[in-house]
Design a protein around this motif. Structure first.
Motif, PDB file in Angstrom:
ATOM      1  N   VAL A  32      -8.210  -0.791  -4.208  1.00 40.10           N
ATOM      2  CA  VAL A  32      -7.343  -1.861  -4.714  1.00 40.10           C
ATOM      3  C   VAL A  32      -6.404  -1.307  -5.782  1.00 40.10           C
ATOM      4  O   VAL A  32      -5.204  -1.616  -5.794  1.00 40.10           O
ATOM      5  CB  VAL A  32      -8.184  -3.024  -5.272  1.00 40.10           C
ATOM      6  N   LEU A  33      -6.932  -0.478  -6.684  1.00 40.07           N
ATOM      7  CA  LEU A  33      -6.105   0.099  -7.738  1.00 40.07           C
ATOM      8  C   LEU A  33      -5.008   0.984  -7.165  1.00 40.07           C
ATOM      9  O   LEU A  33      -3.826   0.851  -7.523  1.00 40.07           O
ATOM     10  CB  LEU A  33      -6.989   0.907  -8.691  1.00 40.07           C
ATOM     11  N   LEU A  34      -5.384   1.881  -6.259  1.00 31.12           N
ATOM     12  CA  LEU A  34      -4.409   2.811  -5.699  1.00 31.12           C
ATOM     13  C   LEU A  34      -3.340   2.091  -4.885  1.00 31.12           C
ATOM     14  O   LEU A  34      -2.143   2.327  -5.074  1.00 31.12           O
ATOM     15  CB  LEU A  34      -5.128   3.847  -4.828  1.00 31.12           C
ATOM     16  N   ASP A  35      -3.760   1.200  -3.978  1.00 35.94           N
ATOM     17  CA  ASP A  35      -2.775   0.524  -3.114  1.00 35.94           C
ATOM     18  C   ASP A  35      -1.929  -0.473  -3.894  1.00 35.94           C
ATOM     19  O   ASP A  35      -0.769  -0.713  -3.527  1.00 35.94           O
ATOM     20  CB  ASP A  35      -3.498  -0.173  -1.959  1.00 35.94           C
ATOM     21  N   THR A  36      -2.468  -1.058  -4.949  1.00 34.98           N
ATOM     22  CA  THR A  36      -1.678  -1.954  -5.778  1.00 34.98           C
ATOM     23  C   THR A  36      -0.564  -1.186  -6.483  1.00 34.98           C
ATOM     24  O   THR A  36       0.573  -1.663  -6.579  1.00 34.98           O
ATOM     25  CB  THR A  36      -2.574  -2.653  -6.814  1.00 34.98           C
ATOM     26  N   ALA A  84     -19.994   0.290  -2.713  1.00 35.55           N
ATOM     27  CA  ALA A  84     -18.992  -0.687  -2.290  1.00 35.55           C
ATOM     28  C   ALA A  84     -18.069  -1.070  -3.441  1.00 35.55           C
ATOM     29  O   ALA A  84     -16.842  -1.127  -3.281  1.00 35.55           O
ATOM     30  CB  ALA A  84     -19.677  -1.931  -1.723  1.00 35.55           C
ATOM     31  N   LEU A  85     -18.634  -1.325  -4.618  1.00 35.63           N
ATOM     32  CA  LEU A  85     -17.817  -1.731  -5.765  1.00 35.63           C
ATOM     33  C   LEU A  85     -16.874  -0.612  -6.194  1.00 35.63           C
ATOM     34  O   LEU A  85     -15.695  -0.861  -6.493  1.00 35.63           O
ATOM     35  CB  LEU A  85     -18.718  -2.139  -6.927  1.00 35.63           C
ATOM     36  N   LEU A  86     -17.378   0.615  -6.220  1.00 33.78           N
ATOM     37  CA  LEU A  86     -16.514   1.735  -6.590  1.00 33.78           C
ATOM     38  C   LEU A  86     -15.405   1.946  -5.563  1.00 33.78           C
ATOM     39  O   LEU A  86     -14.244   2.155  -5.926  1.00 33.78           O
ATOM     40  CB  LEU A  86     -17.346   3.015  -6.723  1.00 33.78           C
ATOM     41  N   SER A  87     -15.754   1.861  -4.295  1.00 35.47           N
ATOM     42  CA  SER A  87     -14.756   2.066  -3.236  1.00 35.47           C
ATOM     43  C   SER A  87     -13.693   0.981  -3.259  1.00 35.47           C
ATOM     44  O   SER A  87     -12.491   1.264  -3.164  1.00 35.47           O
ATOM     45  CB  SER A  87     -15.451   2.101  -1.868  1.00 35.47           C
TER      46      SER A  87
END
Length: 303
Positions: free
Chosen positions: A34-38, A26-29
């Motif tokens: 969040v990183l990619l969509d940000t 869950a944390l990795l996903s």
């Protein structure tokens, strides 16, 4: 998640190992999405959380349409699996070992069936397990194909594979023509080209066009965009929109510049091919008749 529960029930892993596996995954996903969509949207965003908040916390998913309880089992899965659907159900009877994998998936789909708003993407993760069960059935039929009764099943299975392949091709072509909104916006970008007179023009995209392929990735810096909802046909004339991407062929005060066809229905006919796809104008691109800059460009015209 379904398989982790299955492993816990079969005591393949302990509760603590399951918790650690779920937390790390869950944390990795979450971190990756969040990183990619940000980066893509240029703002801090967690899309899955926003969707969960809208659908579950605010309970507004029904605003996007509803389906009956049985829709996943009687429509979504049959259309996505085709011949693999009956084969997967038969696989549970032929090999009990597959039940350990497919029962949790069936339970998952059953629970999701309680939600009024349904989409295939909500349960798309269940498709591979259904295919595994179908493969078990196909293997059993193939291995016993020399036996009299099984030979008939084998021939029927081969025939159903051909039918399934044909249906897949037809649905692929229908899906290809099922995004008229995206094609309309791309065509508008192409028709206006590098014209400096179009810079800053306001494009309004109605709900129908937005739900049929348009996304922010198709937007350019040349135009300004509006997706304001609830505007009546009479009100458009009073607004300062230059272009309208709309499902309506005629709007007072605007001229239809061109239309984009979309899939309408399949038509059976005598001859080859026996099935043809019928397309009809779905999204219309209108130009404000008060804007004289539109006359400087060439437009395909409407049917």
């Amino acid at each position: 998640m379904d398989q982790i529960i299955n492993f816990m029930v079969s005591k393949s892993i302990s509760l603590w190992e399951a918790i650690k596996c779920c937390m790390v995954t869950a944390l990795l996903s979450i971190g990756l999405t969040v990183l990619l969509d940000t980066i893509i949207w240029q703002e801090l965003i967690w899309p899955e959380l926003e969707v969960f908040w809208f659908n579950s916390v605010l309970n507004r998913s029904s605003e996007w349409g509803t389906h009956p309880f049985h829709w996943y089992f009687t429509s979504a899965l049959p259309r996505s699996l085709l011949v693999a659907y009956p084969l997967s159900l038969l696989g549970m009877l032929l090999d009990r070992r597959i039940s350990h994998y497919i029962v949790p998936v069936l339970t998952f789909v059953l629970l999701y069936s309680k939600l009024p708003h349904k989409e295939l993407r909500f349960i798309i993760g269940s498709v591979p397990i259904f295919n595994v069960s179908a493969a078990v059935t196909a293997s059993r039929i193939y291995n016993n194909r020399k036996k009299k009764m099984w030979r008939l099943l084998y021939i029927a299975m081969l025939g159903s594979f051909l039918v399934s392949l044909g249906c897949s091709f037809i649905m692929f072509m229908a899906s290809y023509s099922n995004y008229p909104g995206a094609y309309a916006l791309n065509s508008l970008n192409h028709c206006t080209g590098a014209s400096k007179s179009m810079i800053g023009k306001l494009v309004h995209i109605d709900s129908y066009a937005a739900m049929n392929g348009i996304s922010r990735f198709l937007e350019t810096d040349k135009f300004r965009y509006s997706k304001e909802e609830g505007i009546s046909l009479e009100e458009y004339r009073q607004r300062n929109f230059t272009f309208l991407l709309n499902e309506h062929p005629d709007i007072d005060g605007f001229k239809c510049l061109f239309a984009v066809d979309g899939f309408s229905r399949a038509r059976f006919q005598i001859g080859f091919p026996p099935i043809t796809l019928v397309a009809e104008p779905r999204v219309f691109v209108h130009g404000n008749m008060r804007d004289q800059d539109l006359a400087l460009l060439s437009w395909p015209g409407c049917p």
